[in-house]
Enzyme design. Sequence first.
Site, PDB file in Angstrom:
ATOM      1  N   LYS A 106      29.015   6.347 -36.035  1.00  0.00           N
ATOM      2  CA  LYS A 106      29.671   6.205 -35.029  1.00  0.00           C
ATOM      3  C   LYS A 106      29.620   4.571 -34.623  1.00  0.00           C
ATOM      4  O   LYS A 106      28.680   4.097 -34.862  1.00  0.00           O
ATOM      5  CB  LYS A 106      29.377   7.082 -33.652  1.00  0.00           C
ATOM      6  CG  LYS A 106      30.244   7.014 -32.390  1.00  0.00           C
ATOM      7  CD  LYS A 106      31.188   7.922 -32.827  1.00  0.00           C
ATOM      8  CE  LYS A 106      31.725   8.695 -31.785  1.00  0.00           C
ATOM      9  NZ  LYS A 106      32.371   9.960 -31.676  1.00  0.00           N
TER      10      LYS A 106
HETATM   11  N1  GLU Z   1      35.757  10.478 -32.472  1.00  0.00           N
HETATM   12  C1  GLU Z   1      36.024  12.096 -32.770  1.00  0.00           C
HETATM   13  C2  GLU Z   1      35.017  12.734 -32.556  1.00  0.00           C
HETATM   14  O1  GLU Z   1      33.925  12.506 -31.729  1.00  0.00           O
HETATM   15  C3  GLU Z   1      36.693  12.024 -34.019  1.00  0.00           C
HETATM   16  C4  GLU Z   1      35.846  11.495 -34.983  1.00  0.00           C
HETATM   17  C5  GLU Z   1      36.715  11.356 -36.491  1.00  0.00           C
HETATM   18  O2  GLU Z   1      37.756  11.823 -36.596  1.00  0.00           O
HETATM   19  O3  GLU Z   1      36.207  10.983 -37.360  1.00  0.00           O
HETATM   20  O4  GLU Z   1      34.393  13.834 -33.205  1.00  0.00           O
END
Ligand code: GLU
Length: 418
Positions: A106
């Site tokens: 992240k």
């Molecule tokens: N930000 C989204 C989540 O927290 C999607 C992450 C992604 O598609 O890699 O799951």
Amino acid sequence: MSAETDPFESLQAQLDDAAAYIDLDDGLLRRLKNPERILETNLTIRMDDGRLETFRAYRSQFNGDRGPYKGGIRYHPGVSRAEVKALSGWMVYKAATVDIPYGGGKGGIVVDPSELSASEIERLTRAFATELRPLIGEDRDIPAPDVNTGQREMNWIKNTYETLEHTTEPGVVTGKALDSGGSEGRVEATGRSTMLTAREAFDYLDRDIEGATVAVQGYGNAGAIAARLLSTETDATVVAVSDSSGGIHDPDGFDPAAVREHKHDTGSVVGYDGTTALTNEELLTLDVDLLVPAALENAIDADLAERVEADVIVEAANGPLTPDADSVLTDRDVHVLPDILANAGGVTVSYFEWVQNRQRFGWTEDRVVDELERVITDAFDGLTEAYETYDVPNFRTAAYIIALKRVINAHAESGTWP
Ligand code: GLU
């Protein structure tokens, strides 16, 4: 709201709860509770008025035992190292819960994008992509949208990466616009998995979802689409929604799509025709069948959890309940369907996008919707099986048992080296 709960400590507490049911070494558990590495950087860009400004940014690569690191990038003033660490860990266990071949990562920039112009956001995004370039790649680490980022930012990241690498590699990032290699169904995927999880949960708990009353906290991509699909695909009645400006309520229900239009036109859900105003706290404690927190972490703390009147909570946001809130709700027999299943639609359709990018072959929207439904319902069945087999107190612990076991197996099968 409990701003002081550290989301990274919440993640670690959730992992400890599940690890108690699994036989594993303390040393391995320490690995499973901590990120492999974190990039912390300062991005300096020129603002439109000629000034230089510097923004703190992070990318946490939590665990890569099951595949490349995967997870979004968030632009928010509340971004911190602890938050990014927690969010990257939740991605590991989310991908494992729905059994897609990814690790977790992240990223985030400490910024309020509403105070920046579009060209300032573009320079900031390209500066971050330049810092990320050595770390990312379709087989290494694959960013995606998160709070306050979307197709526009993903297209810029793809373009920056491809320009610097002198290549074409659309699978380096997911959540792109359709003409830049995005997938049908990606934008609504998080809301769709929230709807599917609610539908399956009501069925499992022998409750009717048709006509069930629903309150949704947060009306961004996840909340607004979950509200719409709950109303159009399950016939639930959405009676209250909120955003950061406040909430609206109509006991007879309203059309979530029309409320989204109203927010689009006026900047907020507040003031939508025929509704009365209510605060976020009033919304979270409303007497409804289903509550969907779809905003940020720590929306419900222990004190608020004592006053929750909903029977079922489906987490569209990441980490909306503190661990103390979780204990209170478990004791009060409120069923909580965890984020790592309920909002996993986003990363699942990101996976489909990445598969399409690698094959240079696009899927129809129907195929995306069908495959997503299969992934979420299979994961739901796995979760209820673990819930019964391990006789755990809540669905979150069941999900973490499944996810932890998958990561532990991948780690064991790889062997320990050197
Ligand atoms: N930000 C989204 C989540 O927290 C999607 C992450 C992604 O598609 O890699 O799951």
